[in-house]
Design an enzyme around this catalytic site. Sequence first.
Site, PDB file in Angstrom:
ATOM      1  CG  ASP B 396      -1.920   1.037   1.292  1.00 47.36           C
ATOM      2  OD1 ASP B 396      -2.878   0.939   0.493  1.00 47.36           O
ATOM      3  OD2 ASP B 396      -1.783   1.984   2.099  1.00 47.36           O
ATOM      4  CD  GLU B 425      -2.489   1.746  -3.496  1.00 46.35           C
ATOM      5  OE1 GLU B 425      -3.585   2.283  -3.658  1.00 46.35           O
ATOM      6  OE2 GLU B 425      -1.678   2.128  -2.621  1.00 46.35           O
TER       7      GLU B 425
END
Lengths: 664, 664
Positions: B396, B425
């Site tokens: 993330d 990401e």
Amino acid sequence: MNSYIKRGRVFIENVRPQVDCGRYRVKAVVGDDVRVTADILRDGPDLLQAAIRYRGPSDRRWNEAALTHAGNDVWEGSFSPGEIGRFRYTIEAWTDHFATWRSYLVKRVEAGQVVDLELAEGAGLIEARLPSVPAAHRPVLSAAATAMRGGAAMRGEGDGGTETGGGPAVDARVAAALNPEVAVLMTRHSDRSGAARLTPALELTVDRERARFGSWYELFPRSTGTKIKHGTFRTAVKLLPDIARMGFDVLYIPPIHPIGVTFRKGRNNALKAGPDDVGVPWAIGSKDGGHKDVHPSLGTLQDFDYFVAEAGKLGLEVALDFAVNCSPDHPWVTEHPEWFSHRPDGSIKYAENPPKKYQDIYPINFDTQDKAGLWTELLAILQHWVDHGVTLFRVDNPHTKAFRFWEWAIEEIQRDRPDVLFLAEAFTRPKVMKLLAKLGFTQSYTYFTWRNHKQELTDYLTELSTTDMAEYFRPNFFVNTQDILHEYLQHGGPPAFKVRLVLAAMLSPTYGVYSGYELYERAPREPGSEEYLHSEKYELRPRDFSTPGNLRPYMTRINTIRAKHPALTRLTNLHFHHVDKEHLMAFSKSLPGSDSIVVVINLNPFTSEEGTVDLDLDVLGLSEHRPYEMHDLIGDTTYVWSGRRNYVRLDPQAEPAHVFRVGS
Amino acid sequence: MNSYIKRGRVFIENVRPQVDCGRYRVKAVVGDDVRVTADILRDGPDLLQAAIRYRGPSDRRWNEAALTHAGNDVWEGSFSPGEIGRFRYTIEAWTDHFATWRSYLVKRVEAGQVVDLELAEGAGLIEARLPSVPAAHRPVLSAAATAMRGGAAMRGEGDGGTETGGGPAVDARVAAALNPEVAVLMTRHSDRSGAARLTPALELTVDRERARFGSWYELFPRSTGTKIKHGTFRTAVKLLPDIARMGFDVLYIPPIHPIGVTFRKGRNNALKAGPDDVGVPWAIGSKDGGHKDVHPSLGTLQDFDYFVAEAGKLGLEVALDFAVNCSPDHPWVTEHPEWFSHRPDGSIKYAENPPKKYQDIYPINFDTQDKAGLWTELLAILQHWVDHGVTLFRVDNPHTKAFRFWEWAIEEIQRDRPDVLFLAEAFTRPKVMKLLAKLGFTQSYTYFTWRNHKQELTDYLTELSTTDMAEYFRPNFFVNTQDILHEYLQHGGPPAFKVRLVLAAMLSPTYGVYSGYELYERAPREPGSEEYLHSEKYELRPRDFSTPGNLRPYMTRINTIRAKHPALTRLTNLHFHHVDKEHLMAFSKSLPGSDSIVVVINLNPFTSEEGTVDLDLDVLGLSEHRPYEMHDLIGDTTYVWSGRRNYVRLDPQAEPAHVFRVGS
């Protein structure tokens, strides 16, 4: 892990200029504005600062020049090297914590947030830097920090803040925080402890102007006598004033050393020389000596010194030929047989390109067991001639000698004498020519001679001026050489000579002419050959330069234009403009603070051509809506043009080219 | 000088593939044909030999693969890594003295020259190599050398030579010299003592196939219960067979850890959560534990193990989310307060993008004084989940954490477990996304979601597949994510969902779908927002996948096509073909030994479009003069096309795309 962690959060990538990951040096000229760009990145949104750090040979410390963010994480800036020699440059980049904090404060204040803690945090950032700030600037910063903490108020410039109760209001504290003087000081003295730095530094060879810009003239001193009387340095001196008056800067002379007699070539490359044949200057060495000696027929070393000195008085630098090969009579053949290759019968190998044999030349074997001895002696030769005033070497066929020797020798010479320049005479495979330039050659011969059509010329010049070649490869456009008389000249007659002269002199900052060009000499040894008939390589060739109609006045004019318009001293400012005809070509050069030059030329030496030039007005700083003057510097005529498209007609018999200075 | 001299005469330059001068590793997949090119140069005309040298993690020595001269001093070859892990590769190049000598001999013989000395020289070259040649091959070479010197005759294959007098004639000696077997042996065992070698070697990350090719499905396990009943790993297991049956390979699940309660967000990102709100999975940490723990409502660590195992049985790999941030209730807040940033009042800084505040998240301070402790613990988390069967991490927002941490952590994990893959990401600045990929991320999210027009898609895919990005950046094209519902889907309805699915699945070897896509979920939180209404980030969202007309059969068909056609496993084989309409796009992928796939798609989800596809037949191996079959793998229809130009009409309400297998 720990040492890795310490390397910090900023990354510097894609630094330009750079040649092959820094393996080779970039080239520049003293006083240039060297533009540097890099991608500079860190995680998160924190603001960065970055600087170019550079250091010249006589700098005691690193200098800095600013880098600024140009968008998309690209940073750009420039520095100007103020001396010749080898420079190093690198980039340093770091997080600007105060600027980051300040930008957030502005957003918070705009959003009406309570910023007490933020002001205290900013005061802490200032206070932490105080010990590193020069004493003179500390009071300003201290006062700001105090005010930000709500202590004694400090007023921002032109901004008050209302005092309420015992301390200043938030307005005044914010004003103290946003004081521009504080921002400037905090940026100037920001904490670089986590800075990223490009290592190792990149390197830049900074040369004198002549490395990039110059007009060369090639002369065989021995041809300055008569048909039968060998010219000397002293007879050659007599030609120098005229050459200087034509505007040339460099006088290139073929090897001046004793010439071998064994297997000496005769006129027109005859296998056997006659008794009066003078031999090929590149077949170096005889009983009279080798590479450090002067051919007795040319005079003495003192005569050479005189020749160099007289040339210097006229503003002419002498470029000496450096040809690493020997005649069978070279002293090294007996003194250093180990420097040559040997055949199984013990004889020394002569030069060959099987099945062709060149028995008058013994190539040096760079794989000799005595490499150190060989390299040292070759370097000593260069040093010898440098000591006799030579500052330019035209190196013969460097691509057939060990590349590493050149890298080493050029570096050795330039360590003490960075003013000494080297021109590579290589017409070989493109990647080899590039490598020689990367390895240190100041300038390079090119394929220009064989680029005669518009598309060929455009493609080649685009490669030279817009690819990374522009960082390290400096072209020297010779219109002819003692080895190359192109068929364009053979067939095109005087108009062709003008065309090629204008192209060379206007396209390339450095160009050259071999003696006889001004007399339109164009007879080949035989049809289809690029060799001259009665080539000066094999015989004396005195010339009468007073013949009417020769090209000397034209050359003088071209060189004068070059001298007066600094835009012509550069290559990367070249821009091609569209012309709607196959044989008509247009290009320009511009430089800030200098007139723009636009050349329109008819490449067809036989027939008049007419067409429409479509100028990129933006490139020339011209407006679509205002007419502009085009002063033809060759014909001394002024035309008024308007808009992008303008008609031209060029009759090669009259004048194949316009060289315009762009008016306004 | 001496060490410099020893470096020899050959130069190796411009080696590809290479990322940033070798600073970063190139990426490949096991079994790939890794094509290597380099410029290899030496002075003079001598012939060279060159080889790729490469070494995998379990190789005890370097392997070699051939490099051959492709012209213009460019050499090319390839090698195929047979295992996963880090490979090194370099190039070695050397002068082939015997081949050079042999090529000259041929020319001399053809010119009728006397070659006695040359034959003796060649014999000497052979004899000098004998000690280095395996004993089995020595007799052939010895005999050749003897024959060349005029000793006992050796016959060349199919060539005699007339014996005269006491020894063989020159013919026979020449034949012995030119014996092809001798040439092969002398080349194979040529003297490499002066070889150049690229140092340091370049590096290559060799991954398993899933690193490049895979179909991802994203699922929130907690939504596999009911509206009010929290789903668990055990309820989630029930959905796995359907997901596997659709042809997906990877199941990506958001963080599975305990979720904080302090400042917990409510439904639709409400600042205050209600008592039943489940919170955001990325706000990690509570009294129930942190990053190594499982949210009690999802089950236990054993339940997770069971989930991973059941998925594995169905051919589904589980990709776990790795989000380096904490809720205010994370155990680290008390155990390791030094890992966070602090405000002047001692409180921990919450996440901000001033003036926006995210008080439910405490970001980690990568500038902590305890970097070693922090990095070690973060690595331990990854290792913990690897030990529980996780082989893929979806990281993330890696761009807001110290880049060097990623480089270090990925390397540490992959040292023992090169099968563990990392997806970045990051939807941030282009150069930051590239840097993350260079630093080691296996795959990357992309801008695909925001590229909806033909030109945008063409430009972006051209960048991904043809620039040096193709060496290190592997795209994962998500059609939607829990954060991104593009307006193209919001407005375009079911046809838009088909269009984006076909584009993602056919353009990129790896693509992904977030749960709900198959149900055409497309209600935004508010007009103009890319957030989902009732986003699963803040609430449970159980779904009924049995609704008629949903996209599951279509997804299954698309994944089946991907599985059956190896050309779709690659990116760099992508080729765009011209279509004469703005909304019609055509592209193809080909791979030796596999059918070519041609996709023609209507990007306009509202209206039928017709136009003419202009296929580059050469790229597809088709002839202008022979009709060819185009089997539509979606509609199971066969069209017969001929020549370059063919008519297409695509009605988005029926079927917005042709996915053709090209017949012959």
